[in-house]
Motif scaffolding. Structure first.
Motif, PDB file in Angstrom:
ATOM      1  N   LEU A 252       0.717  -1.231   0.103  1.00 55.74           N
ATOM      2  CA  LEU A 252       0.181   0.159   0.023  1.00 55.74           C
ATOM      3  C   LEU A 252       1.050   1.273   0.000  1.00 55.74           C
ATOM      4  N   LEU A 253       2.168   1.180  -0.025  1.00 59.00           N
ATOM      5  CA  LEU A 253       2.916   2.273   0.270  1.00 59.00           C
ATOM      6  C   LEU A 253       2.863   3.381  -0.785  1.00 59.00           C
ATOM      7  N   GLU A 254       2.907   2.634  -2.095  1.00 57.88           N
ATOM      8  CA  GLU A 254       2.863   3.608  -3.236  1.00 57.88           C
ATOM      9  C   GLU A 254       1.643   4.358  -3.470  1.00 57.88           C
ATOM     10  N   TYR A 255       0.386   3.763  -2.755  1.00 58.83           N
ATOM     11  CA  TYR A 255      -0.873   4.438  -2.815  1.00 58.83           C
ATOM     12  C   TYR A 255      -1.165   5.587  -1.627  1.00 58.83           C
ATOM     13  N   TRP A 256      -0.189   5.149  -0.604  1.00 61.31           N
ATOM     14  CA  TRP A 256      -0.492   6.069   0.578  1.00 61.31           C
ATOM     15  C   TRP A 256       0.710   7.129   0.738  1.00 61.31           C
ATOM     16  N   GLU A 257       1.940   7.065   0.175  1.00 59.97           N
ATOM     17  CA  GLU A 257       2.950   7.939   0.399  1.00 59.97           C
ATOM     18  C   GLU A 257       2.528   9.444   0.290  1.00 59.97           C
ATOM     19  N   TYR A 258       1.793   9.806  -0.973  1.00 58.12           N
ATOM     20  CA  TYR A 258       1.492  11.282  -0.769  1.00 58.12           C
ATOM     21  C   TYR A 258       0.645  11.642   0.308  1.00 58.12           C
ATOM     22  N   TRP A 259      -0.381  11.014   0.760  1.00 60.18           N
ATOM     23  CA  TRP A 259      -1.062  11.619   1.771  1.00 60.18           C
ATOM     24  C   TRP A 259      -0.492  11.468   3.222  1.00 60.18           C
ATOM     25  N   MET A 260       0.530  10.642   3.318  1.00 49.95           N
ATOM     26  CA  MET A 260       1.108  10.412   4.614  1.00 49.95           C
ATOM     27  C   MET A 260       1.956  11.568   4.720  1.00 49.95           C
ATOM     28  N   ASN A 261       2.697  12.099   3.830  1.00 49.79           N
ATOM     29  CA  ASN A 261       3.360  13.261   3.760  1.00 49.79           C
ATOM     30  C   ASN A 261       2.682  14.621   4.158  1.00 49.79           C
ATOM     31  N   ILE A 262       1.334  14.788   3.660  1.00 50.10           N
ATOM     32  CA  ILE A 262       0.557  15.836   3.773  1.00 50.10           C
ATOM     33  C   ILE A 262      -0.390  15.802   5.009  1.00 50.10           C
TER      34      ILE A 262
END
Length: 467
Positions: A252-262
């Motif tokens: 799931l990392l590639e789907y979540w990384e954007y939102w985890m940063n912001i």
């Protein structure tokens, strides 16, 4: 031992027991009942059946199916949908074992229950449920405890609304219509939604604290309150997890990384609740900094990503439960951790799709020791370690103590205060002092202040009240 091939068929009438008996004339053999995992959503009983236990001719093994997903865990607090149908299936299975296992050569007074992931949470919940008391003698909880965020619904009615939203059902705030909607879905439709990829480390449909309807309840209070009260049967228990258990989230990392940063606050566990978003954002930033520092979350921080979800879903809940038990006077908790050094790959493939998570979970569940412990060392090392682990578990089932064969330790001591000692499993078996004390104290401070106790559904509105 006779093995019968079975075709996997998903059906509503699913409470089926599989009994595996050794070719021996022995009577009153100890019994190991295994609860399958799968996020309370997927899986089946004989997904993990270890023939080596049966070949030992020392025990009988039982696996079983039960209701899953919304079919098993929708909790509305009404007479028709009180909640915990899947857990009551599990209790029914244990009662069947108690009443019938002697016919297969088993001893109904020597039953050990074991499980992995959600199956582990299930057996841990059994240990604090009045409904299940007297049905087993020992517990093996492998990577899942009653205090994990995915183990008990914090707010069952809100979860029911969120699940109904997945069907585009609009009248979620009308309780009568919500219940009518669920009761008129087909079984296939009811369990058709994928809830394995939620960022809050829950699966929506899981066990719940039940409202008092004048009938037997599986869970009448939150596990934390029950353990703190000390009002439960304190049985010998093995508690443990893998050091990089959170690798199940890597697809799931590639789907979540954007939102985890912001908006990292969306990835906090659901059992942390705050007075307002400002406070939640502040705590989220503190947690994000603790795990990721000033790094941008992405492929280069896969290790930190795995550590975070290991700690949130498995490690800290296990340590929290162990400490609560010890403080309530429980003196028979054996704590272990499987070192990350024994894994063949540091993480799962980054480019795996979200859908692959389900199949990856199934793959892990097939055989915990064989699939999870893929050692970097040669085959003989793997065979030796796995055999030692299995024999240790077998000793726990048959003798009541996790005696490690061929080890200088000989005795695996129960955990005491400050999570010490624990068994560290790598190429060698070591009894070490406090397990992950810095991390445990970090989360303990947060949970002491922000923990949201699971609640039972409130009484329905008067026009629907069945009290």
């Amino acid at each position: 031992m006779t093995m019968i091939a079975q075709t996997k068929i998903v059906q509503e009438d699913c409470l089926i027991a599989n009994v595996y008996t050794p070719e021996t004339n022995g009577k009153k053999l100890p019994v190991l009942v295994h609860f399958h995992g799968g996020a309370f959503t997927i899986g089946w009983g004989d997904i993990k059946t270890d023939g080596n236990y049966i070949k030992s001719k020392q025990i009988i093994q039982v696996t079983f199916n039960h209701r899953l997903g919304a079919h098993g865990f929708l909790c509305l607090g009404t007479k028709d949908v009180p909640g915990n149908a899947g857990m009551k299936d599990q209790v029914a299975l244990l009662r069947w074992v108690k009443n019938n296992i002697a016919n297969f050569g088993g001893n109904p007074d020597e039953v050990t229950i074991s499980g992995y992931n959600s199956g582990s949470s299930s057996v841990d919940l059994m240990s604090v449920s009045k409904m299940a008391q007297g049905l087993f003698k020992r517990v093996i909880a492998e990577s899942g405890v009653s205090t994990a965020p995915f183990s008990v619904q914090i707010n069952p009615i809100e979860n029911a609304k969120r699940y109904a939203d997945l069907f585009k059902f609009e009248s979620v705030d009308n309780f009568d219509e919500l219940e009518f909607f669920y009761k008129n879905l087909s079984y296939v439709e009811l369990n058709s939604k994928n809830v394995l990829a939620r960022p809050d480390s829950t699966f929506l449909m899981s066990p719940c604290v039940e409202r008092d309807l004048g009938e037997e309840r599986f869970l009448d209070d939150s596990p934390v309150n029950i353990i703190k009260s000390g009002n439960y049967e304190k049985l010998p228990m093995l508690y443990g997890y893998g050091e990089i258990q959170g690798q199940l989230r890597v697809p799931l990392l590639e789907y979540w990384e954007y939102w985890m940063n912001i908006r990292f606050l969306e990835f906090l566990p659901a059992d942390l609740q705050f007075e307002n978003e400002t406070e939640k954002r502040r705590v989220a930033e503190e947690i994000k900094t603790f795990y990721f520092g000033d790094k941008i979350i992405g492929k280069k921080t896969t290790r930190e990503f795995v550590e975070y979800f290991t700690d949130v879903m498995f490690a800290y809940p296990t340590l929290r439960s162990a400490k609560l038990h010890v403080e309530s006077g429980h003196k028979q908790i054996y704590l272990y951790m499987i070192s990350k050094n024994v894994y063949d790959n540091a993480v799962l493939p980054i480019n795996a799709s979200v859908a692959d998570q389900c199949s990856e979970t199934i793959g892990v569940l097939k055989d915990y020791w064989e699939e999870t412990l893929k050692y970097k060392y040669d085959v003989e090392d793997l065979k030796t370690i796995k055999d030692i682990l299995k024999e240790t578990l077998l000793n726990f089932v048959t003798e009541g103590e996790p005696i490690i064969p061929g080890s200088k330790l000989r005795t695996w001591k129960p955990v005491g205060k400050n999570w010490s000692p624990h068994l560290y499993i790598s190429r060698i078996f070591e009894l070490r002092k406090s397990l992950m004390k810095k991390i445990a104290l970090f989360w303990e401070r947060i949970y002491d202040k922000y923990y949201a106790y699971p609640i039972a559904p409130p009484a329905p509105p008067p026009e629907n009240s069945d009290s």
